[in-house]
Design an enzyme around this catalytic site. Structure first.
Site, PDB file in Angstrom:
ATOM      1  N   ASP A  23       0.824  -1.216   0.000  1.00 48.41           N
ATOM      2  CA  ASP A  23       0.000   0.000   0.000  1.00 48.41           C
ATOM      3  C   ASP A  23       0.857   1.265   0.000  1.00 48.41           C
ATOM      4  O   ASP A  23       0.489   2.264   0.627  1.00 48.41           O
ATOM      5  CB  ASP A  23      -0.925   0.011   1.231  1.00 48.41           C
ATOM      6  N   ASP A  92      -6.545  -6.657  -4.222  1.00 54.09           N
ATOM      7  CA  ASP A  92      -7.443  -6.337  -3.112  1.00 54.09           C
ATOM      8  C   ASP A  92      -8.240  -5.068  -3.406  1.00 54.09           C
ATOM      9  O   ASP A  92      -7.954  -4.003  -2.876  1.00 54.09           O
ATOM     10  CB  ASP A  92      -6.635  -6.180  -1.820  1.00 54.09           C
ATOM     11  N   PHE A  93      -9.229  -5.201  -4.295  1.00 54.71           N
ATOM     12  CA  PHE A  93     -10.140  -4.074  -4.511  1.00 54.71           C
ATOM     13  C   PHE A  93     -11.411  -4.279  -3.665  1.00 54.71           C
ATOM     14  O   PHE A  93     -12.369  -3.552  -3.813  1.00 54.71           O
ATOM     15  CB  PHE A  93     -10.512  -3.956  -5.996  1.00 54.71           C
ATOM     16  N   LYS A  94     -11.393  -5.277  -2.831  1.00 59.78           N
ATOM     17  CA  LYS A  94     -12.545  -5.594  -1.962  1.00 59.78           C
ATOM     18  C   LYS A  94     -13.854  -5.486  -2.742  1.00 59.78           C
ATOM     19  O   LYS A  94     -14.742  -4.702  -2.418  1.00 59.78           O
ATOM     20  CB  LYS A  94     -12.568  -4.698  -0.730  1.00 59.78           C
ATOM     21  N   ALA A  96     -17.371  -5.709  -4.044  1.00 60.05           N
ATOM     22  CA  ALA A  96     -18.660  -5.903  -3.342  1.00 60.05           C
ATOM     23  C   ALA A  96     -19.746  -5.317  -4.222  1.00 60.05           C
ATOM     24  O   ALA A  96     -20.223  -4.211  -3.986  1.00 60.05           O
ATOM     25  CB  ALA A  96     -18.630  -5.209  -1.983  1.00 60.05           C
ATOM     26  N   VAL A 204      -1.772  -7.946  11.793  1.00 59.31           N
ATOM     27  CA  VAL A 204      -0.553  -8.058  12.603  1.00 59.31           C
ATOM     28  C   VAL A 204       0.300  -6.807  12.362  1.00 59.31           C
ATOM     29  O   VAL A 204       0.239  -6.200  11.303  1.00 59.31           O
ATOM     30  CB  VAL A 204       0.278  -9.324  12.254  1.00 59.31           C
ATOM     31  N   GLN A 207      -1.652  -2.716  13.312  1.00 64.20           N
ATOM     32  CA  GLN A 207      -3.024  -2.819  13.843  1.00 64.20           C
ATOM     33  C   GLN A 207      -3.079  -3.507  15.206  1.00 64.20           C
ATOM     34  O   GLN A 207      -4.147  -3.632  15.803  1.00 64.20           O
ATOM     35  CB  GLN A 207      -3.927  -3.533  12.846  1.00 64.20           C
ATOM     36  N   ARG A 226       2.269  -1.803   6.687  1.00 57.19           N
ATOM     37  CA  ARG A 226       3.070  -0.695   7.215  1.00 57.19           C
ATOM     38  C   ARG A 226       4.265  -1.129   8.046  1.00 57.19           C
ATOM     39  O   ARG A 226       5.322  -0.499   7.999  1.00 57.19           O
ATOM     40  CB  ARG A 226       2.169   0.240   8.045  1.00 57.19           C
TER      41      ARG A 226
HETATM   42  P1  BMP Z   1      -1.224  -2.951   7.612  1.00 60.13           P
HETATM   43  O1  BMP Z   1      -0.324  -4.149   7.960  1.00 60.13           O
HETATM   44  O2  BMP Z   1      -0.460  -1.758   7.137  1.00 60.13           O
HETATM   45  O3  BMP Z   1      -2.205  -2.644   8.680  1.00 60.13           O
HETATM   46  O4  BMP Z   1      -2.051  -3.380   6.309  1.00 60.13           O
HETATM   47  C1  BMP Z   1      -3.057  -4.350   6.347  1.00 60.13           C
HETATM   48  C2  BMP Z   1      -3.571  -4.621   4.962  1.00 60.13           C
HETATM   49  O5  BMP Z   1      -4.613  -5.572   5.058  1.00 60.13           O
HETATM   50  C3  BMP Z   1      -4.132  -3.426   4.229  1.00 60.13           C
HETATM   51  O6  BMP Z   1      -3.837  -3.576   2.847  1.00 60.13           O
HETATM   52  C4  BMP Z   1      -5.648  -3.542   4.412  1.00 60.13           C
HETATM   53  O7  BMP Z   1      -6.381  -3.057   3.316  1.00 60.13           O
HETATM   54  C5  BMP Z   1      -5.829  -5.050   4.522  1.00 60.13           C
HETATM   55  N1  BMP Z   1      -6.970  -5.475   5.374  1.00 60.13           N
HETATM   56  C6  BMP Z   1      -7.031  -5.133   6.703  1.00 60.13           C
HETATM   57  O8  BMP Z   1      -6.164  -4.441   7.238  1.00 60.13           O
HETATM   58  N2  BMP Z   1      -8.090  -5.586   7.436  1.00 60.13           N
HETATM   59  C7  BMP Z   1      -9.086  -6.325   6.914  1.00 60.13           C
HETATM   60  O9  BMP Z   1      -9.990  -6.706   7.632  1.00 60.13           O
HETATM   61  C8  BMP Z   1      -9.014  -6.676   5.565  1.00 60.13           C
HETATM   62  C9  BMP Z   1      -7.942  -6.235   4.796  1.00 60.13           C
HETATM   63  O10 BMP Z   1      -7.862  -6.565   3.527  1.00 60.13           O
END
Ligand code: BMP
Length: 249
Positions: A23, A92-94, A96, A204, A207, A226
Site C-alpha cells: 500500500d 485487493d479491490f474488496k 462488493a 498483525v 493494527q 506498514r
Molecule cells: P497494515 O499491515 O499496514 O495494517 O495493512 C493491512 C492490509 O490488510 C491493508 O492492505 C488492508 O487493506 C488489509 N486489510 C485489513 O487491514 N483488514 C481487513 O480486515 C481486511 C484487509 O484486507
C-alpha cells in the site's frame, strides 16, 4: 498454477508465510496534474525496489486501490510480469457489487495477471459471489472472501455476521478467506469448520496483533503492510516477521 498451490510452493521454497500489503502511497492526486507523472514514477520506483528487496522473504504481494489508482494497472501488469515466477499477486479491490460488475472488475485484475481477487462475502451467493467465483474459475484464478474485518468498527455490523458470511463463501466455492488477526477467534473457528481452507490474515503489526499470532490461531499466511514498508529497514522488519512466524510453527 492455482493460488493455493502457488502460495504453498513459494512458501516451502522461501520458508516464509508473509504476504506483503503493497500500500505504498504518495498523494499523487493531491498534486497539480502536471506534477503527477513525476509523483507516479517515484511511487512506481518505490514499489519495485521494495519487491526486489523483499522477494525472497515474502510469498505474495497484495495490491489494493491505493497503489493501483495512483500508478494505474499498466504499471501493475509490468510488475506482475517481472515477478510472477517468484511471487503470487492478490488483487485487493474488496469487490462488493452485483455479479456482473464484480466480473468486470475481476476481469481487469485477471487480465493484468493477478492470481486472485478479494471480494466481500456480504454480497451473498446468488448473483453476487457465485458468478464471480465461477468466472474466476473459468479463467483459472482465485477468489478470497472477506468474512470478518480487523478494525474495531467491524465488530459493530460485519463480524457478528461471520458464520453466515463463511457459509455464503463456502457455498459460492471460494478458494479461501481473509480473516482478522486482531480477532483471532474468527480464524480459529474457520479453521475448525473448514480444516483445509486457505486463510490469509491482516491485522498483525501496526493494527496491534503480534507477528505469528494469526498463524498460531490457524491462518496459513499473515498479511503485513506498514510494519514492513514504513520501516527504516523493510528487509529487517520482514525478517523479524518471518522469524516470529517460524517460532509458532
Ligand atoms: P497494515 O499491515 O499496514 O495494517 O495493512 C493491512 C492490509 O490488510 C491493508 O492492505 C488492508 O487493506 C488489509 N486489510 C485489513 O487491514 N483488514 C481487513 O480486515 C481486511 C484487509 O484486507
Amino acid at each position: 498454477m492455482q493460488l493455493r498451490e502457488k502460495l504453498s510452493s513459494l512458501s516451502s521454497r522461501k520458508g516464509s508465510r508473509v504476504i506483503l500489503a503493497l500500500d505504498v502511497h504518495n498523494d499523487v492526486y493531491a498534486k497539480p496534474m502536471g506534477f503527477r507523472g513525476e509523483a507516479r514514477r517515484a511511487l512506481m520506483d518505490k514499489a519495485t525496489k521494495l519487491l526486489l528487496e523483499l522477494e525472497d522473504l515474502i510469498v505474495a504481494a497484495k495490491v489494493g486501490l491505493p497503489l493501483a489508482l495512483s500508478t494505474g494497472l499498466d504499471f501493475v501488469e509490468d510488475v506482475i510480469k517481472s515477478f510472477s515466477d517468484r511471487l503470487a499477486f492478490i488483487c485487493d479491490f474488496k469487490i462488493a457489487d452485483v455479479g456482473f460488475v464484480s466480473e468486470l472488475v475481476a476481469d481487469a485484475a485477471f487480465s493484468v495477471g493477478f492470481d486472485a481477487v478479494i471480494a466481500h462475502a456480504i454480497v451473498g451467493v446468488a448473483d453476487g459471489l457465485k458468478p464471480l467465483v465461477d468466472h474466476a474459475r473459468r479463467r483459472g484464478r482465485g477468489v478470497l472472501a472477506l468474512c470478518a474485518m480487523s478494525h474495531r468498527g467491524a465488530e459493530e455490523i460485519l463480524n457478528p455476521l461471520f458464520d453466515k458470511l463463511l457459509e455464503a463463501a463456502l457455498k459460492a466455492g471460494v478458494d479461501g478467506f481473509v480473516l482478522p488477526a486482531t480477532f483471532p477467534h474468527y480464524i480459529s473457528r474457520a479453521r475448525l469448520l473448514c480444516k483445509h481452507a486457505l486463510i490469509v490474515s491482516p491485522g498483525v503489526g501496526v493494527q496491534g496483533a503480534s507477528f505469528g499470532s494469526a498463524i498460531r490461531a490457524g491462518a496459513d499466511y499473515e498479511i503485513v503492510g506498514r510494519a514492513i514498508y514504513d520501516s527504516p529497514s523493510p528487509r529487517g522488519a520482514a525478517e523479524k516477521v518471518v522469524r516470529a512466524i517460524e517460532e509458532v510453527t
